[in-house]
Design a protein around this motif. Sequence first.
Motif, PDB file in Angstrom:
ATOM      1  N   PHE A  69       0.839  -1.201   0.000  1.00 36.34           N
ATOM      2  CA  PHE A  69       0.000   0.000   0.000  1.00 36.34           C
ATOM      3  C   PHE A  69       0.869   1.243   0.000  1.00 36.34           C
ATOM      4  CE2 PHE A  69      -3.536  -2.714   1.045  1.00 36.34           C
ATOM      5  CZ  PHE A  69      -4.675  -1.998   0.697  1.00 36.34           C
ATOM      6  N   ASN A  70       1.880   1.209   0.833  1.00 32.56           N
ATOM      7  CA  ASN A  70       2.772   2.346   0.986  1.00 32.56           C
ATOM      8  C   ASN A  70       3.459   2.692  -0.330  1.00 32.56           C
ATOM      9  OD1 ASN A  70       4.400   4.281   2.331  1.00 32.56           O
ATOM     10  ND2 ASN A  70       6.021   2.772   2.541  1.00 32.56           N
ATOM     11  N   GLN A  71       4.027   1.691  -0.971  1.00 34.75           N
ATOM     12  CA  GLN A  71       4.759   1.931  -2.208  1.00 34.75           C
ATOM     13  C   GLN A  71       3.840   2.410  -3.326  1.00 34.75           C
ATOM     14  OE1 GLN A  71       6.725  -1.855  -2.813  1.00 34.75           O
ATOM     15  NE2 GLN A  71       8.554  -1.187  -1.726  1.00 34.75           N
ATOM     16  N   LYS A  72       2.656   1.825  -3.413  1.00 35.52           N
ATOM     17  CA  LYS A  72       1.742   2.216  -4.484  1.00 35.52           C
ATOM     18  C   LYS A  72       1.228   3.636  -4.265  1.00 35.52           C
ATOM     19  CE  LYS A  72      -1.728   0.287  -7.517  1.00 35.52           C
ATOM     20  NZ  LYS A  72      -2.361  -0.966  -7.934  1.00 35.52           N
ATOM     21  N   THR A  73       0.901   3.985  -3.013  1.00 35.82           N
ATOM     22  CA  THR A  73       0.452   5.343  -2.716  1.00 35.82           C
ATOM     23  C   THR A  73       1.502   6.360  -3.128  1.00 35.82           C
ATOM     24  OG1 THR A  73      -0.892   4.582  -0.847  1.00 35.82           O
ATOM     25  CG2 THR A  73      -0.315   6.919  -0.907  1.00 35.82           C
ATOM     26  N   SER A  74       2.749   6.093  -2.729  1.00 34.13           N
ATOM     27  CA  SER A  74       3.834   7.013  -3.044  1.00 34.13           C
ATOM     28  C   SER A  74       4.060   7.106  -4.545  1.00 34.13           C
ATOM     29  CB  SER A  74       5.119   6.551  -2.344  1.00 34.13           C
ATOM     30  OG  SER A  74       6.196   7.365  -2.706  1.00 34.13           O
ATOM     31  N   ARG A  75       4.066   5.962  -5.220  1.00 35.41           N
ATOM     32  CA  ARG A  75       4.309   5.962  -6.668  1.00 35.41           C
ATOM     33  C   ARG A  75       3.258   6.752  -7.417  1.00 35.41           C
ATOM     34  NH1 ARG A  75       4.410   0.941  -7.155  1.00 35.41           N
ATOM     35  NH2 ARG A  75       2.506   0.405  -8.278  1.00 35.41           N
ATOM     36  N   TYR A  76       1.999   6.590  -7.001  1.00 37.51           N
ATOM     37  CA  TYR A  76       0.921   7.292  -7.697  1.00 37.51           C
ATOM     38  C   TYR A  76       0.875   8.774  -7.325  1.00 37.51           C
ATOM     39  CZ  TYR A  76      -1.033   3.374 -10.179  1.00 37.51           C
ATOM     40  OH  TYR A  76      -1.220   2.344 -11.070  1.00 37.51           O
ATOM     41  N   CYS A  77       1.388   9.137  -6.155  1.00 33.35           N
ATOM     42  CA  CYS A  77       1.478  10.560  -5.821  1.00 33.35           C
ATOM     43  C   CYS A  77       2.336  11.300  -6.847  1.00 33.35           C
ATOM     44  CB  CYS A  77       2.070  10.752  -4.426  1.00 33.35           C
ATOM     45  SG  CYS A  77       0.877  10.531  -3.083  1.00 33.35           S
ATOM     46  N   PHE A  78       3.316  10.599  -7.414  1.00 30.46           N
ATOM     47  CA  PHE A  78       4.179  11.218  -8.428  1.00 30.46           C
ATOM     48  C   PHE A  78       3.744  10.856  -9.848  1.00 30.46           C
ATOM     49  CE2 PHE A  78       7.026  11.052  -4.705  1.00 30.46           C
ATOM     50  CZ  PHE A  78       7.321  12.401  -4.602  1.00 30.46           C
ATOM     51  N   TYR A  79       3.458   9.583 -10.112  1.00 28.29           N
ATOM     52  CA  TYR A  79       3.300   9.140 -11.489  1.00 28.29           C
ATOM     53  C   TYR A  79       1.882   8.709 -11.880  1.00 28.29           C
ATOM     54  CZ  TYR A  79       8.412   8.965 -11.289  1.00 28.29           C
ATOM     55  OH  TYR A  79       9.735   9.290 -11.149  1.00 28.29           O
ATOM     56  N   GLY A  80       0.929   8.716 -10.957  1.00 26.06           N
ATOM     57  CA  GLY A  80      -0.422   8.305 -11.297  1.00 26.06           C
ATOM     58  C   GLY A  80      -0.979   9.098 -12.465  1.00 26.06           C
ATOM     59  N   ASN A  81      -1.615   8.402 -13.419  1.00 28.45           N
ATOM     60  CA  ASN A  81      -2.117   9.077 -14.624  1.00 28.45           C
ATOM     61  C   ASN A  81      -3.487   8.506 -14.970  1.00 28.45           C
ATOM     62  OD1 ASN A  81      -2.597  10.265 -17.109  1.00 28.45           O
ATOM     63  ND2 ASN A  81      -0.492  10.020 -17.816  1.00 28.45           N
ATOM     64  N   THR A  82      -4.541   9.253 -14.712  1.00 33.11           N
ATOM     65  CA  THR A  82      -5.901   8.784 -14.969  1.00 33.11           C
ATOM     66  C   THR A  82      -6.218   8.714 -16.465  1.00 33.11           C
ATOM     67  OG1 THR A  82      -6.652  11.069 -14.604  1.00 33.11           O
ATOM     68  CG2 THR A  82      -6.849   9.527 -12.759  1.00 33.11           C
ATOM     69  N   ALA A  83      -5.390   9.310 -17.296  1.00 30.84           N
ATOM     70  CA  ALA A  83      -5.616   9.206 -18.745  1.00 30.84           C
ATOM     71  C   ALA A  83      -5.334   7.789 -19.230  1.00 30.84           C
ATOM     72  CB  ALA A  83      -4.727  10.201 -19.488  1.00 30.84           C
ATOM     73  N   THR A  84      -4.391   7.108 -18.591  1.00 28.28           N
ATOM     74  CA  THR A  84      -4.042   5.745 -18.979  1.00 28.28           C
ATOM     75  C   THR A  84      -4.580   4.712 -18.003  1.00 28.28           C
ATOM     76  OG1 THR A  84      -1.914   5.955 -17.821  1.00 28.28           O
ATOM     77  CG2 THR A  84      -1.957   6.495 -20.171  1.00 28.28           C
ATOM     78  N   GLU A  85      -4.936   5.138 -16.797  1.00 21.91           N
ATOM     79  CA  GLU A  85      -5.464   4.235 -15.774  1.00 21.91           C
ATOM     80  C   GLU A  85      -6.565   4.964 -15.014  1.00 21.91           C
ATOM     81  OE1 GLU A  85      -3.764   1.151 -12.367  1.00 21.91           O
ATOM     82  OE2 GLU A  85      -2.496   2.757 -13.133  1.00 21.91           O
ATOM     83  N   PRO A  86      -7.772   5.003 -15.557  1.00 26.80           N
ATOM     84  CA  PRO A  86      -8.856   5.795 -14.957  1.00 26.80           C
ATOM     85  C   PRO A  86      -9.201   5.396 -13.532  1.00 26.80           C
ATOM     86  CG  PRO A  86      -9.432   5.077 -17.173  1.00 26.80           C
ATOM     87  CD  PRO A  86      -8.193   4.342 -16.796  1.00 26.80           C
ATOM     88  N   GLU A  87      -8.958   4.134 -13.145  1.00 26.27           N
ATOM     89  CA  GLU A  87      -9.299   3.706 -11.796  1.00 26.27           C
ATOM     90  C   GLU A  87      -8.289   4.180 -10.755  1.00 26.27           C
ATOM     91  OE1 GLU A  87      -7.199   0.150 -13.802  1.00 26.27           O
ATOM     92  OE2 GLU A  87      -8.488   1.847 -14.334  1.00 26.27           O
ATOM     93  N   GLY A  88      -7.168   4.748 -11.194  1.00 26.72           N
ATOM     94  CA  GLY A  88      -6.170   5.280 -10.276  1.00 26.72           C
ATOM     95  C   GLY A  88      -6.461   6.729  -9.933  1.00 26.72           C
ATOM     96  N   PHE A  89      -5.431   7.471  -9.520  1.00 29.13           N
ATOM     97  CA  PHE A  89      -5.596   8.903  -9.282  1.00 29.13           C
ATOM     98  C   PHE A  89      -4.433   9.662  -9.912  1.00 29.13           C
ATOM     99  CE2 PHE A  89      -3.276   7.472  -5.495  1.00 29.13           C
ATOM    100  CZ  PHE A  89      -2.318   8.456  -5.305  1.00 29.13           C
ATOM    101  N   LEU A  90      -4.664  10.922 -10.195  1.00 26.56           N
ATOM    102  CA  LEU A  90      -3.693  11.743 -10.921  1.00 26.56           C
ATOM    103  C   LEU A  90      -2.607  12.255  -9.983  1.00 26.56           C
ATOM    104  CD1 LEU A  90      -3.144  12.910 -13.761  1.00 26.56           C
ATOM    105  CD2 LEU A  90      -4.370  14.965 -13.035  1.00 26.56           C
ATOM    106  N   GLY A  91      -1.366  11.952 -10.330  1.00 29.80           N
ATOM    107  CA  GLY A  91      -0.227  12.380  -9.533  1.00 29.80           C
ATOM    108  C   GLY A  91       0.364  13.693 -10.010  1.00 29.80           C
TER     109      GLY A  91
END
Length: 331
Positions: free
Chosen positions: A121-143
Amino acid sequence: MATIGSDLPTLLDLMKTRDPKGRTLKIIEQKAKWNDILMDAIYVECNNGTKHITSMSTGIPEPAFRKYNKGVQPSHGGQVQVEDTTAMMEDYGEVDAALARKHADEGAYRTQQAKRKLLGFNQKTSRYCFYGNTATEPEGFLGLAPRFDDLSAPSGANVVDAQGTGSENTSIWFVTWGEETCHLIYPENTVIGFQNKDLGEQTKEFSDGSMMQVLRDHFRQDIGLSVPDWRGVSRVANIDVGDLTKDAQSGADLIDYMIDAYYRLQNPEQASGKVAIYCNRTIQTFLHKQAMNGKNVNLTIENFEGKPVTKFLGYPIRRDDSLINAEGRVT
């Protein structure tokens, strides 16, 4: 100077008031130790269900001078409405019920066994805080990176180009954590942050038909990121790590670029938030070496709770290894 430690609530602050049993708080504390960004960030409840809507200013209205018996036209500052969404992260964990009960403290044993889940959870939260892209992964969040990936965009004014052109690029981030600048979000009328539900004892069936009793946990976190004012964030992009040297005689001059990034922030000394700097292990290592040279008065090594902490202009430099050394060039 607005630094880490202001009165804005972090996840740990909020969990201390909402977890009377203490188990989830203990897990959160362990989870936060693995990543500084979770210790620094503040959380704000969404204002539209699972979405958070903010108005970003694109211009400041100015008053007009008035003469006696003459009127003035009302001014209008430009604004753009921004909608950020939260993402649902879920996982399950289980331990052999018989083995867990052989331990004097069953709860402590289960928490210990859940660490790898929590680290995920920790690693994914941190990674998406920087690199999350809802244009390519709508179920994620925008970093942050997709918001600061175009030098010609308005937010591009806060991106410093370190001139790296190879395939080993990384970034340094200056983030002002605050309600008006940058913060994490969670859905309206829900429990904040990481949640751990004890599902009790259940029968687990294996593919060969055998069964065993397990103690199962359900882990969940609904989270997103909002940047109401991009002027509170700046990025040193296109740092070619393969060209770095400890004395900056060749390759990117990290300190010089960091000075540029610092002054791209909107009034950092008067910021209504807390400023922290994020980079990965590679950059932190070179910054430490450059600080040891003694020539860079803006970069210092201070002792905090018996540990060396590298700071830039008094702001802590945090390690976050979710920042990769293979970023695409920002143009």
